[in-house]
Design a protein around this motif. Structure first.
Motif, PDB file in Angstrom:
ATOM      1  N   SER A   1       0.806  -1.333  -0.036  1.00 42.26           N
ATOM      2  CA  SER A   1       0.113  -0.162  -0.046  1.00 42.26           C
ATOM      3  C   SER A   1       0.761   1.363   0.155  1.00 42.26           C
ATOM      4  CB  SER A   1      -0.816   0.019   1.306  1.00 42.26           C
ATOM      5  OG  SER A   1      -0.167   0.086   2.425  1.00 42.26           O
ATOM      6  N   ARG A   2       0.246   2.259  -0.780  1.00 41.88           N
ATOM      7  CA  ARG A   2       0.761   3.598  -0.511  1.00 41.88           C
ATOM      8  C   ARG A   2      -0.069   4.682  -0.266  1.00 41.88           C
ATOM      9  NH1 ARG A   2       5.904   3.493  -4.955  1.00 41.88           N
ATOM     10  NH2 ARG A   2       6.320   1.416  -4.658  1.00 41.88           N
TER      11      ARG A   2
ATOM     12  N   THR B   1       7.825   2.560   5.075  1.00 38.08           N
ATOM     13  CA  THR B   1       8.281   3.734   5.576  1.00 38.08           C
ATOM     14  C   THR B   1       7.361   4.756   5.715  1.00 38.08           C
ATOM     15  OG1 THR B   1       8.594   4.147   3.324  1.00 38.08           O
ATOM     16  CG2 THR B   1      10.719   3.176   4.462  1.00 38.08           C
ATOM     17  N   TYR B   2       7.689   5.868   6.614  1.00 41.25           N
ATOM     18  CA  TYR B   2       6.576   6.821   6.616  1.00 41.25           C
ATOM     19  C   TYR B   2       7.368   8.302   6.497  1.00 41.25           C
ATOM     20  CZ  TYR B   2       7.680   7.735  11.460  1.00 41.25           C
ATOM     21  OH  TYR B   2       8.259   7.939  12.696  1.00 41.25           O
ATOM     22  N   VAL B   3       6.649   9.254   6.051  1.00 40.27           N
ATOM     23  CA  VAL B   3       7.344  10.598   6.092  1.00 40.27           C
ATOM     24  C   VAL B   3       6.097  11.609   6.536  1.00 40.27           C
ATOM     25  CG1 VAL B   3       8.566  12.082   4.789  1.00 40.27           C
ATOM     26  CG2 VAL B   3       9.052   9.966   4.296  1.00 40.27           C
ATOM     27  N   ILE B   4       6.446  12.845   7.230  1.00 42.10           N
ATOM     28  CA  ILE B   4       5.714  13.863   7.593  1.00 42.10           C
ATOM     29  C   ILE B   4       6.334  15.090   7.024  1.00 42.10           C
ATOM     30  CG2 ILE B   4       4.463  15.110   9.181  1.00 42.10           C
ATOM     31  CD1 ILE B   4       3.993  12.417  10.805  1.00 42.10           C
ATOM     32  N   ASN B   5       5.596  15.865   6.218  1.00 39.95           N
ATOM     33  CA  ASN B   5       6.180  17.415   5.972  1.00 39.95           C
ATOM     34  C   ASN B   5       5.168  18.504   6.281  1.00 39.95           C
ATOM     35  OD1 ASN B   5       8.127  15.886   4.229  1.00 39.95           O
ATOM     36  ND2 ASN B   5       6.688  15.595   2.623  1.00 39.95           N
ATOM     37  N   PHE B   6       5.718  19.783   6.131  1.00 40.82           N
ATOM     38  CA  PHE B   6       4.739  20.744   6.686  1.00 40.82           C
ATOM     39  C   PHE B   6       5.356  21.921   5.906  1.00 40.82           C
ATOM     40  CE2 PHE B   6       4.929  24.907   8.879  1.00 40.82           C
ATOM     41  CZ  PHE B   6       3.781  24.972   9.256  1.00 40.82           C
TER      42      PHE B   6
ATOM     43  N   THR C   1      -3.017  33.755   4.653  1.00 35.68           N
ATOM     44  CA  THR C   1      -2.105  32.662   5.426  1.00 35.68           C
ATOM     45  C   THR C   1      -2.739  31.321   5.060  1.00 35.68           C
ATOM     46  OG1 THR C   1      -1.739  34.527   6.958  1.00 35.68           O
ATOM     47  CG2 THR C   1      -1.015  32.231   7.539  1.00 35.68           C
ATOM     48  N   SER C   2      -1.713  30.544   4.766  1.00 37.69           N
ATOM     49  CA  SER C   2      -2.191  29.215   4.525  1.00 37.69           C
ATOM     50  C   SER C   2      -0.969  28.254   5.237  1.00 37.69           C
ATOM     51  CB  SER C   2      -2.135  28.717   3.153  1.00 37.69           C
ATOM     52  OG  SER C   2      -2.968  29.364   2.454  1.00 37.69           O
ATOM     53  N   PHE C   3      -1.600  26.955   5.663  1.00 35.97           N
ATOM     54  CA  PHE C   3      -0.681  26.240   6.511  1.00 35.97           C
ATOM     55  C   PHE C   3      -1.151  24.706   5.732  1.00 35.97           C
ATOM     56  CE2 PHE C   3      -1.075  29.314   9.788  1.00 35.97           C
ATOM     57  CZ  PHE C   3       0.332  29.617  10.075  1.00 35.97           C
ATOM     58  N   GLN C   4      -0.014  23.904   5.604  1.00 39.19           N
ATOM     59  CA  GLN C   4      -0.273  22.676   5.080  1.00 39.19           C
ATOM     60  C   GLN C   4       0.490  21.435   5.911  1.00 39.19           C
ATOM     61  OE1 GLN C   4       1.129  21.484   0.739  1.00 39.19           O
ATOM     62  NE2 GLN C   4      -1.200  22.109   0.509  1.00 39.19           N
ATOM     63  N   PHE C   5       0.093  20.509   6.185  1.00 43.83           N
ATOM     64  CA  PHE C   5       0.684  19.200   6.492  1.00 43.83           C
ATOM     65  C   PHE C   5       0.239  17.975   5.695  1.00 43.83           C
ATOM     66  CE2 PHE C   5       0.391  21.868  10.588  1.00 43.83           C
ATOM     67  CZ  PHE C   5       1.402  21.228  11.113  1.00 43.83           C
ATOM     68  N   GLN C   6       1.574  17.355   5.469  1.00 45.25           N
ATOM     69  CA  GLN C   6       1.389  16.004   4.634  1.00 45.25           C
ATOM     70  C   GLN C   6       1.850  15.026   5.352  1.00 45.25           C
ATOM     71  OE1 GLN C   6       4.082  14.988   1.275  1.00 45.25           O
ATOM     72  NE2 GLN C   6       2.029  15.705  -0.007  1.00 45.25           N
ATOM     73  N   GLY C   7       1.319  13.932   5.333  1.00 47.12           N
ATOM     74  CA  GLY C   7       1.773  12.605   5.693  1.00 47.12           C
ATOM     75  C   GLY C   7       1.556  11.516   4.696  1.00 47.12           C
ATOM     76  N   SER C   8       2.907  10.577   4.463  1.00 53.06           N
ATOM     77  CA  SER C   8       2.752   9.753   3.605  1.00 53.06           C
ATOM     78  C   SER C   8       3.198   8.366   4.065  1.00 53.06           C
ATOM     79  CB  SER C   8       3.641  10.028   2.265  1.00 53.06           C
ATOM     80  OG  SER C   8       4.905  10.145   2.582  1.00 53.06           O
ATOM     81  N   TYR C   9       2.702   7.240   4.071  1.00 57.31           N
ATOM     82  CA  TYR C   9       2.987   5.961   4.143  1.00 57.31           C
ATOM     83  C   TYR C   9       3.344   4.866   2.976  1.00 57.31           C
ATOM     84  CZ  TYR C   9       2.553   1.371   6.316  1.00 57.31           C
ATOM     85  OH  TYR C   9       2.736  -0.127   6.877  1.00 57.31           O
ATOM     86  N   ARG C  10       4.455   4.113   3.017  1.00 55.70           N
ATOM     87  CA  ARG C  10       4.530   3.209   2.129  1.00 55.70           C
ATOM     88  C   ARG C  10       4.853   1.852   2.813  1.00 55.70           C
ATOM     89  NH1 ARG C  10       9.078   2.798  -2.929  1.00 55.70           N
ATOM     90  NH2 ARG C  10       8.946   0.619  -3.532  1.00 55.70           N
ATOM     91  N   GLY C  11       3.912   1.127   2.420  1.00 55.10           N
ATOM     92  CA  GLY C  11       3.738  -0.099   3.155  1.00 55.10           C
ATOM     93  C   GLY C  11       5.004  -1.154   2.790  1.00 55.10           C
ATOM     94  N   ALA C  12       5.135  -2.244   3.510  1.00 53.72           N
ATOM     95  CA  ALA C  12       6.073  -3.141   3.162  1.00 53.72           C
ATOM     96  C   ALA C  12       5.771  -4.062   1.840  1.00 53.72           C
ATOM     97  CB  ALA C  12       6.313  -4.196   4.463  1.00 53.72           C
ATOM     98  N   GLU C  13       7.077  -4.381   1.260  1.00 56.02           N
ATOM     99  CA  GLU C  13       6.722  -5.151   0.097  1.00 56.02           C
ATOM    100  C   GLU C  13       7.721  -6.368  -0.156  1.00 56.02           C
ATOM    101  OE1 GLU C  13       7.204  -3.015  -3.631  1.00 56.02           O
ATOM    102  OE2 GLU C  13       6.474  -1.090  -2.945  1.00 56.02           O
ATOM    103  N   LYS C  14       7.158  -7.496  -0.384  1.00 61.58           N
ATOM    104  CA  LYS C  14       8.037  -8.637  -0.409  1.00 61.58           C
ATOM    105  C   LYS C  14       7.822  -9.509  -1.456  1.00 61.58           C
ATOM    106  CE  LYS C  14       8.838 -12.752   2.273  1.00 61.58           C
ATOM    107  NZ  LYS C  14       8.322 -13.366   3.794  1.00 61.58           N
ATOM    108  N   SER C  15       8.831  -9.686  -2.285  1.00 62.74           N
ATOM    109  CA  SER C  15       9.062 -10.622  -3.543  1.00 62.74           C
ATOM    110  C   SER C  15       9.959 -11.687  -3.012  1.00 62.74           C
ATOM    111  CB  SER C  15       9.517  -9.971  -4.505  1.00 62.74           C
ATOM    112  OG  SER C  15      10.892  -9.393  -4.432  1.00 62.74           O
ATOM    113  N   LEU C  16       9.962 -12.550  -3.959  1.00 60.96           N
ATOM    114  CA  LEU C  16      10.993 -13.960  -3.766  1.00 60.96           C
ATOM    115  C   LEU C  16      12.315 -13.634  -3.307  1.00 60.96           C
ATOM    116  CD1 LEU C  16      10.668 -16.956  -4.010  1.00 60.96           C
ATOM    117  CD2 LEU C  16      11.729 -16.872  -6.136  1.00 60.96           C
ATOM    118  N   SER C  17      12.806 -12.460  -3.792  1.00 59.32           N
ATOM    119  CA  SER C  17      14.263 -11.971  -3.438  1.00 59.32           C
ATOM    120  C   SER C  17      14.395 -10.858  -2.750  1.00 59.32           C
ATOM    121  CB  SER C  17      15.068 -12.079  -4.724  1.00 59.32           C
ATOM    122  OG  SER C  17      14.358 -10.729  -5.576  1.00 59.32           O
ATOM    123  N   ASN C  18      13.274  -9.971  -2.445  1.00 61.27           N
ATOM    124  CA  ASN C  18      13.556  -8.577  -2.028  1.00 61.27           C
ATOM    125  C   ASN C  18      12.311  -8.511  -0.729  1.00 61.27           C
ATOM    126  OD1 ASN C  18      15.783  -6.925  -2.763  1.00 61.27           O
ATOM    127  ND2 ASN C  18      14.715  -7.873  -4.799  1.00 61.27           N
TER     128      ASN C  18
END
Length: 850
Positions: free
Chosen positions: A725-726, A761-766, A739-756
């Motif tokens: 998921s993303r 991860t998550y990131v929060i910006n302002f 005046t404007s304010f902005q918050f952003q949060g992003s999340y990238r779910g775990a990924e699994k394949s045969l070799s990887n």
């Protein structure tokens, strides 16, 4: 924005008046009417689009009528014979009155209008100092074959670059190293203003994305399932970055300066000047920035002691700290001239220069198996210092001609482009290795290695295309065209080595010259129309690809010459069903191709003491069938666009990774791309925005996707599946109109394949901004990665080894920017009022003020 709403107000008033007049006329006895047509002309003979003309009959009001000029300033209607008082109104022009005598013969009557100069008559540039709370643009809207993102309300990327903007685009993700993916797929075709561009270079990656300032970007088109009109390359889809071009009278522009940490400075400007039939523009700027990154790597063999051989690697830990500083500058200058009311020529030239100096310190600790008969294991500690410099100089020249044919919307467009990108990457590597098993006399206790690596690329692209549009009535259109791309790349690669202060000598396996040519000839045709609520677009495209590779290893004398040629057909089907109330269903299908990158086809070895990559000239393209089913809703407060998608590819490119022991006893991971099996991708892509209040907006992007890979290559099995998921959520609120304010949060779910196996991860910006100087200035501040969590962490598992990797390519950053806008005129082009069959449902005219 003010001009737009004033224009809409005029249209509404005139539409009500016209409705009343026509309603009264329908009650009158039929009377023979005479065709009347003409053009409304302003200063220096320039036509005036969308002017409102009222014809008032002096004898019988029932015979009065009204008309609206089209985009070329022309009008036509039928009037009963008689005397008329004529009133013409248009934005930024004085109200003009005239008289007209209509007889039984067809008449052509042109009208002249004067530019508004009186403050009391509210010319738009006279009121530009007044703060108007206008509707904010919708950040995201859906059209039949693409989705359009407007970054103007994005505070987090203010003063940043294209990479920062892409981090906020729905359906798009940007990895920590600058890798861009669309719905989890990195095979994206990048375009600038609808064409491949030297501004992005060929293999520059994140460096190229950082060279385009965010302030020069007008909008980004996300084309997840391109129609036949677009080139078929890119199985993930197409990202078309549209740069700003002003359409305002007089001299206009903006300047943005940015200061930030890690030390970052930039100055960018967008300038335009329109006078008469000529429009000139200049966009450019540059900046300086520092960067730092770190990576950790831990290798462990999975082989048991009984299968180990002498000098086999058992374990390795590698810690690398990198820092660097770069400069980038770019400038685009051009013009557009209207030769006639139906013909125009545009031309532009782009220049870009980039340089980056890096400094890397690497510490490596290795445990090797020597063999019981030779004394057991021994350890090697290595300290490595790398210094490098990358440079890139690019230019691009574009020329286009547009010709309108007849009066029913036919359009012929011819364009050509010449692009060149020249890059150099030179580095010095000093390696100091020490063995801690000194009682083994046949193993040197210390090795000092000095490597000099030189590589250069020269990429030339020639592009020519022609497009033709033929409207068929009000709801149908035929589009057709042809295109030819010719690309020529030259690669030179040399490694010189000195061991224990011996003379420099070239390494035979790492000294080569390569010539690569790619020719793509294409033609397409598509038809779009509408039956009641059902809109459809059917098309097909044919592309022939011819590739020539000439690789020569200067050290060994080996030579590889390869010619590849293939032709493919790429149909597309787009369907939309209008549900009313600004909502619709969307169904589409397309066939795509992913040609191997030239770097993947060239069989030279890249040099690294612990890893190596070699291209594969036998790689074939990947073909993909893509299906989408979506729903689009856009109302006054809500934009909602869920899409289910399914993609299946054949001849998927996967990577073989094996540990290889060199002549010096060092074990490196060898990587090579191969065609192996097929891949399926499926998921739900959900994007939307919600404005519950005039001062508050929520914007979200969710991608839930699964993947399944089948296939094998020799002893390597690539079968595997998984789900990930993303998610990204952005909130914007305005405590007051400036005046404007902005918050952003992003999340990238775990990924699994045969070799990887990749960890989540998550990131929060302002971000924040403040409008000052009566609307002419804006101060902006942003923090990228508030909690310093933006890193990539994954584990690779091979047939007999496992390797853990941690990479952080940029720590937390913040910046302050100031934008100053100066203008002499407002936009004179107006949006068409005629609804096209492929019109989007963005609800722009129903937006709440933000």
């Amino acid at each position: 924005m003010h001009s737009r709403f004033e224009f809409i107000s005029i249209i509404k008033k005139r539409t009500l008046g016209l409705t009343f007049i026509l309603g009264a006329a329908s009650l009158a006895f039929a009377q023979q009417k005479t065709p009347v047509s003409g053009t409304v002309v302003g200063a220096q003979g320039a036509t005036v689009p969308y002017a409102s003309i009222t014809f008032t009959n002096g004898t019988d009001k029932i015979n009065s009528d009204a008309a609206l000029t089209d985009e070329t300033g022309k009008y036509s209607l039928t009037l009963a014979p008689g005397s008329y008082s004529v009133s013409i109104e248009a934005i930024d022009f004085k109200k003009t009155t005239s008289t007209l005598i209509v007889t039984t013969s067809a008449a052509v009557k042109n009208f002249d209008v004067s530019t508004e100069t009186s403050v009391t008559n509210n010319k738009t540039q006279d009121i530009e100092g007044v703060v108007i709370v206008a509707a904010a643009p919708k950040p995201y809207k859906v059209e039949l074959d693409k989705r359009v993102y407007d970054p103007s309300s994005d505070l987090i990327s203010k003063g940043g670059n294209l990479q920062d903007v892409l981090s906020n685009v729905p359906s798009i993700s940007v990895d920590t190293d600058g890798t861009v993916s669309m719905r989890g797929n990195t095979n994206i075709k990048f375009l600038i203003n609808g064409k491949p561009s030297a501004l992005l270079g060929i293999d520059d990656g994140a460096d190229a994305l950082k060279s385009i300032p965010a302030d020069q970007i007008d909008r980004i088109e996300v084309i997840t399932n391109p129609s036949s009109k677009y080139e078929a390359s890119g199985t993930a889809g197409i990202l078309n970055i549209i740069l700003k071009k002003s359409k305002k009278l007089g001299f206009n522009g903006s300047v943005t300066g940015t200061l930030g940490y890690l030390p970052q400075t930039s100055l960018n400007t967008n300038l335009s000047w329109r006078k008469g039939d000529w429009t000139y523009f200049l966009n450019g700027g540059g900046g300086y920035n520092r960067s730092k990154s770190k990576s950790i790597q831990q290798y462990q063999t999975l082989r048991d002691a009984g299968s180990l051989k002498n000098f086999d690697l058992i374990s390795r830990s590698r810690d690398q700290q990198s820092k660097g500083e770069g400069n980038n500058y770019n400038a685009t200058a051009g013009f557009n001239v209207d030769l006639t009311p139906k013909a125009s020529v545009n031309a532009s030239i782009l220049l870009r220069t980039f340089d980056y100096t890096s400094d890397e310190a690497t510490n490596i600790f290795e445990n090797n198996f020597l063999g019981a008969d030779l004394g057991g294991n021994f350890d090697v500690t290595t300290a490595q210092q790398d210094n490098g410099k990358r440079t890139n100089n690019s230019y691009q020249v574009d020329l286009g001609y547009d010709q309108k044919i007849g009066d029913k919307g036919q359009l012929l467009s011819i364009s050509g482009s010449l692009q060149n990108s020249n890059g150099n990457n030179n580095s010095t590597s000093n390696i100091n290795s020490v063995s801690t098993k000194t009682n083994i006399i046949n193993i040197p206790t210390r090795t000092i290695t000095n490597n000099l690596i030189y590589s250069s690329t020269d990429n030339k692209t020639y592009l020519g295309k022609v497009d033709y549009e033929l409207p068929l009535g009000e709801i149908s259109k035929i589009e057709a065209g042809a295109r030819y791309d010719f690309t020529k790349n030259t690669y030179d690669y040399t490694v010189l080595q000195s061991i224990n202060n011996s003379p420099q000598r070239p390494l035979s396996n790492f000294t080569s010259n390569t010539f690569y040519e790619e020719k793509v000839a294409a033609a397409y045709a598509q038809f779009k129309s509408k039956i009641d609520a059902l809109g459809y677009q059917l098309g097909t495209r044919v592309e022939n690809t011819a590739i020539d590779i000439d690789f020569k290893n200067n050290g060994t004398g080996d030579r590889v010459q390869k010619t590849k040629s293939y032709t493919g057909f790429f149909p597309s089907v787009f369907l939309s069903y209008d549900l009313g109330k600004n909502s619709q269903f969307l169904i589409n299908y397309s066939r795509r191709i992913q040609r191997p990158r030239s770097f993947f086809l060239v069989p030279f070895n890249s040099y690294d003491t612990r890893s190596s990559f070699q291209g594969n000239p036998d790689l074939n393209p990947t073909y993909e069938n893509s299906f989408e089913f979506g729903y689009s809703l856009s109302s006054k407060k809500l934009t909602f666009n869920p899409t289910l998608y399914y993609k299946k590819s054949q001849d998927e490119v996967n990577f073989v990774q094996v540990p290889v022991k060199g002549a010096d006893g060092i074990t490196a991971i060898f990587t090579q791309p191969v065609n192996a099996g097929s891949e399926e991708n499926y998921g739900l892509d959900l994007n939307g925005s919600y404005d519950p209040y005039k001062w508050f907006r929520l914007m979200g992007s969710v991608n839930l996707y699964g993947y399944k890979t089948t296939g094998s290559f020799q002893d390597f099995n690539f079968a595997g599946n998984g789900f990930s998921s993303r998610i990204r959520l952005t909130t914007t609120f305005k405590p007051d109109k400036d005046t404007s304010f902005q918050f952003q949060g992003s999340y990238r779910g775990a990924e699994k394949s045969l070799s990887n196996n990749r960890k989540p991860t998550y990131v929060i910006n302002f971000g924040a901004s403040r409008t000052i100087m009566k609307g002419d200035g804006t101060l902006a501040f942003n923090i990228q990665d508030i909690f310093n969590t933006r890193a990539r962490e994954f584990t690779t598992t091979g047939a007999d080894f496992t390797q853990y990797n941690y990479n952080q390519f940029q720590p937390r950053q913040f910046s302050v920017s100031f934008t100053y806008r100066f203008k002499q005129g407002e936009k004179i082009d107006q949006q068409k009022q005629k609804k096209d069959i492929n019109n989007d449902y963005s609800g722009d005219q129903d937006q709440d003020p933000m």
